[in-house]
Design a protein around this motif. Structure first.
Motif, short mmCIF file in Angstrom:
data_model
loop_
_atom_site.label_atom_id
_atom_site.label_comp_id
_atom_site.label_asym_id
_atom_site.label_seq_id
_atom_site.Cartn_x
_atom_site.Cartn_y
_atom_site.Cartn_z
N ARG A 103 8.47 -33.26 14.74
CA ARG A 103 6.53 -33.45 14.47
C ARG A 103 6.19 -34.90 14.83
O ARG A 103 6.34 -36.03 14.15
N GLY A 104 5.30 -34.43 16.21
CA GLY A 104 4.83 -35.98 17.09
C GLY A 104 5.78 -36.85 17.09
O GLY A 104 5.41 -37.36 18.04
N LEU A 105 7.14 -36.02 17.79
CA LEU A 105 7.64 -36.55 19.37
C LEU A 105 6.99 -35.95 20.21
O LEU A 105 6.37 -34.73 20.69
N GLN A 106 7.07 -36.88 21.06
CA GLN A 106 6.97 -36.15 22.50
C GLN A 106 8.04 -35.44 23.28
O GLN A 106 9.61 -35.41 22.74
N VAL A 107 8.10 -35.16 24.12
CA VAL A 107 8.75 -33.93 24.58
C VAL A 107 9.87 -34.19 25.66
O VAL A 107 11.30 -34.28 25.24
N LYS A 108 10.47 -36.01 25.64
CA LYS A 108 11.34 -36.57 26.28
C LYS A 108 12.21 -37.52 25.17
O LYS A 108 13.53 -37.49 24.91
N THR A 109 10.95 -37.52 24.23
CA THR A 109 11.69 -37.64 22.71
C THR A 109 12.64 -36.51 21.88
O THR A 109 13.59 -37.04 21.59
N ILE A 110 12.28 -36.17 21.93
CA ILE A 110 12.60 -34.36 21.24
C ILE A 110 14.40 -34.25 22.23
O ILE A 110 14.87 -33.96 21.41
N PRO A 138 5.40 -44.63 16.09
CA PRO A 138 3.77 -43.61 15.59
C PRO A 138 3.58 -43.10 16.50
O PRO A 138 3.15 -41.99 15.86
N ASN A 139 3.86 -43.09 17.78
CA ASN A 139 3.39 -42.14 18.66
C ASN A 139 4.18 -41.33 19.14
O ASN A 139 4.30 -40.56 20.30
N GLY A 140 5.87 -41.52 19.08
CA GLY A 140 6.60 -40.50 19.23
C GLY A 140 7.46 -41.20 20.22
O GLY A 140 7.46 -39.84 21.24
N LEU A 141 7.85 -42.20 20.43
CA LEU A 141 8.43 -41.95 21.12
C LEU A 141 9.61 -42.97 21.42
O LEU A 141 10.58 -43.33 22.60
N ALA A 142 9.80 -43.12 19.73
CA ALA A 142 11.13 -43.83 19.63
C ALA A 142 12.29 -42.94 18.74
O ALA A 142 11.85 -41.99 18.03
N LEU A 167 22.33 -44.00 28.84
CA LEU A 167 22.64 -44.90 30.21
C LEU A 167 22.79 -44.08 31.01
O LEU A 167 21.68 -43.99 32.37
N ARG A 168 22.98 -43.34 30.86
CA ARG A 168 23.71 -42.50 31.94
C ARG A 168 23.00 -40.91 32.17
O ARG A 168 22.89 -40.74 33.48
N ASN A 169 21.85 -41.00 31.00
CA ASN A 169 20.75 -39.93 30.94
C ASN A 169 19.91 -40.27 30.82
O ASN A 169 18.89 -40.06 30.84
N ALA A 170 19.67 -42.31 31.42
CA ALA A 170 18.25 -42.97 31.73
C ALA A 170 17.25 -41.78 32.48
O ALA A 170 16.20 -42.13 32.04
N SER A 171 17.39 -41.44 33.42
CA SER A 171 16.27 -40.95 33.88
C SER A 171 15.63 -39.15 33.10
O SER A 171 15.01 -39.05 33.49
N ARG A 172 16.83 -38.74 32.54
CA ARG A 172 16.70 -37.57 31.78
C ARG A 172 16.12 -37.31 30.78
O ARG A 172 14.95 -36.37 30.52
N PHE A 173 15.89 -38.79 30.11
CA PHE A 173 15.58 -39.18 28.93
C PHE A 173 14.48 -39.64 28.93
O PHE A 173 13.10 -39.77 28.24
#
Length: 220
Positions: A103-110, A138-142, A167-173
């Motif tokens: 709840r409150g997370l953005q899609v890349k963070t999820i 607070p913004n769901g980025l971490a 780091l290996r998945n930096a672009s994907r995440f």
């Protein structure tokens, strides 16, 4: 004339009898082979009479075509392609819900939370949205990936593995940065300068990607 003379006249020559009876015997013998008697036909059971002009052929097994393995198998529809059905299996690449409350997370963070949860079963807790002076949580980025026994050699090694995985998945995440044991990491590597803390958890910041609509699918 005497009896002996009459007897000689009635007796037929053996050669003559053979010439008469021989063809008749051959005729009846051949006729019996060509035309069976009615009694012989009646005495034959159904099992004993083989059908004429019938060939029994074993039916070929029907091929089934289950769903292909996602991202691993390409099927050809050509007539020469024969692949056993047992070689197929369905692979579900969908990631289950991760440890971080979403709840409150953005899609890349999820996505990062779910992927780290699946890749590292040793992890028991991941923090997500919470009040903070900075905007990332607070913004769901971490995320805060809590490391068991973080001060031990095993804990430090586990934290290092997680940083390397991110780091290996930096672009994907959509990785923006990660912080672990005083080091600040970006997709380009470690940016050492000291004073970053985070000795009991790996902090991960993403670019977000927007808030979910409910129609998203997260894959491994």
């Amino acid at each position: 004339m005497g009896r002996h003379s009459l007897a000689k006249k009635r007796r037929k020559s053996p050669v003559v009898l053979a010439s008469v009876l021989g063809p008749a015997a051959v005729f009846f013998a051949v006729g019996s082979d060509m035309q069976p008697s009615k009694d012989a036909v009646k005495s034959a059971s159904v099992d004993e009479v083989a059908p004429w002009d019938v060939e029994i052929v074993a039916a070929a097994p029907m091929n089934s075509f289950p769903a292909p393995i996602v991202g691993q198998v390409s099927l050809s529809s050509g007539p020469d392609t024969v692949i056993a059905a047992s070689r197929y299996r369905t692979v579900d690449r969908t990631l289950p819900v991760g440890l971080a409350p979403e709840r409150g997370l953005q899609v890349k963070t999820i996505l990062a939370s779910r992927a780290i949860t699946a890749a590292f079963p040793e992890i028991q807790s991941i923090g997500g949205t919470r009040p903070d002076a900075l905007r990332w949580h607070p913004n769901g980025l971490a995320l805060d990936v809590m490391i068991p026994n973080a001060g031990t050699a095993e804990g430090i090694a586990l934290g290092n593995e997680i940083v390397d995985y991110v780091l290996r998945n930096a672009s994907r995440f959509g990785m923006q940065d990660a912080i672990w044991r005083g080091a600040y990491y970006t997709p380009n590597g470690a940016q050492r300068g000291g004073g970053y803390g985070h000795y009991d958890h790996v902090h991960i910041t993403t670019t977000g990607g927007g808030y979910p609509t409910g129609n998203e699918n997260y894959y491994r």
